[in-house]
Motif scaffolding. Structure first.
Motif, short mmCIF file in Angstrom:
data_model
loop_
_atom_site.label_atom_id
_atom_site.label_comp_id
_atom_site.label_asym_id
_atom_site.label_seq_id
_atom_site.Cartn_x
_atom_site.Cartn_y
_atom_site.Cartn_z
N MET A 96 40.74 37.98 31.69
CA MET A 96 40.87 37.64 33.11
C MET A 96 40.05 36.41 33.47
N CYS A 161 38.84 40.46 42.60
CA CYS A 161 38.76 39.03 42.92
C CYS A 161 40.07 38.32 42.62
N ARG A 162 40.72 38.70 41.56
CA ARG A 162 42.03 38.13 41.25
C ARG A 162 43.03 38.42 42.36
N SER A 169 41.78 32.07 49.64
CA SER A 169 40.83 31.40 48.76
C SER A 169 39.79 30.60 49.53
N ARG A 177 34.76 38.38 48.04
CA ARG A 177 34.44 38.39 46.62
C ARG A 177 32.95 38.56 46.39
N PRO A 228 40.73 30.33 39.77
CA PRO A 228 41.93 30.11 38.96
C PRO A 228 42.29 28.63 38.93
#
Length: 231
Positions: A96, A161-162, A169, A177, A228
């Motif tokens: 991840m 968090c993903r 974001s 988060r 990401p």
């Protein structure tokens, strides 16, 4: 002379006058006791189907996860130690964390996976050696088992968090988060110390807990700072 006559008397002379009562049994059965089957034979898994063996191991791993979610002073996690759970959690977390923005210029996320994998296992080994040098009573693999299983809250935090990145974001997403990672970090530290602290001498518990704090702090920092990569 009397001694010579005594010496010449037959050995079994006089036994003819001995009578056996009728109520005394003079015959019976000779039985050889068969040893009862030991507990080790009962618990043997040599003839056990592979499916039953796998399901038993899966249930054992699941019980250890429950001990981490509800940490208490129990010897189950220490007595029946294994490294399957830590390996699964380490690989899942490394996968991840792979492909973050810091690695977006690279074509392959392999080195980042290896870095996370090495940090987790090397850190666990260092903490275990420190614990043994301080006089801890746990074995090497028992300590690795506890440290590895207690990564589970941070792995769950990485999943959350993903999911947060899919919705937001910005600053709000970062705040969520932050709360999730800090909570998971505290849970991992508390769960591990609940099992490991009592194995240390009373005057050295702080020296044993401090490296554990740093270990989970580094993992939590990797989870919190993960972004990401944009493609």
């Amino acid at each position: 002379m009397a001694a010579a006559e005594e010496h010449n008397r037959p050995l079994f002379d006089g036994l003819s006058n001995v009578s056996v009562a009728d109520n005394i049994p003079v015959e019976g059965e000779i039985t050889i006791p068969v040893p009862s089957q030991s507990q080790d034979d009962d618990s043997s898994t040599l003839d056990e189907p592979v499916k039953d063996t796998i399901m038993r191991d899966v249930k054992a791993v699941g019980k250890k996860f429950v001990h981490v979610l509800f940490p208490k002073k129990s010897s189950a996690l220490l007595r029946d130690w294994d490294l399957w759970g830590p390996l699964i959690l380490c690989v899942s977390l490394a996968l991840m964390l792979q492909g973050g923005s810091t690695n977006s210029k690279k074509d392959d996320g392999g080195p980042q996976f290896a870095e996370v994998f090495v940090i987790i296992w090397f850190g666990a080994v260092v903490i275990t050696l420190n614990s043994k040098l301080l006089g801890g009573t746990l074995s090497f693999f028992q300590s690795l088992c506890v440290l590895g299983y207690c990564i589970m809250p941070l792995t769950v935090a990485m999943v959350v968090c993903r999911l947060i990145f899919l919705g937001s974001s910005g600053k709000v997403g970062f705040a969520f988060r932050f709360v999730v990672v800090v909570t998971s970090f505290g849970w991992s530290t508390f769960a591990s110390t609940a099992f490991l602290a009592d194995s240390q001498p009373p005057n050295r518990k702080a020296l044993a807990v401090y490296p554990i704090f740093l270990f989970y702090f580094v993992i939590g920092w990797m989870v919190l700072t993960f972004v990401p990569s944009s493609k």
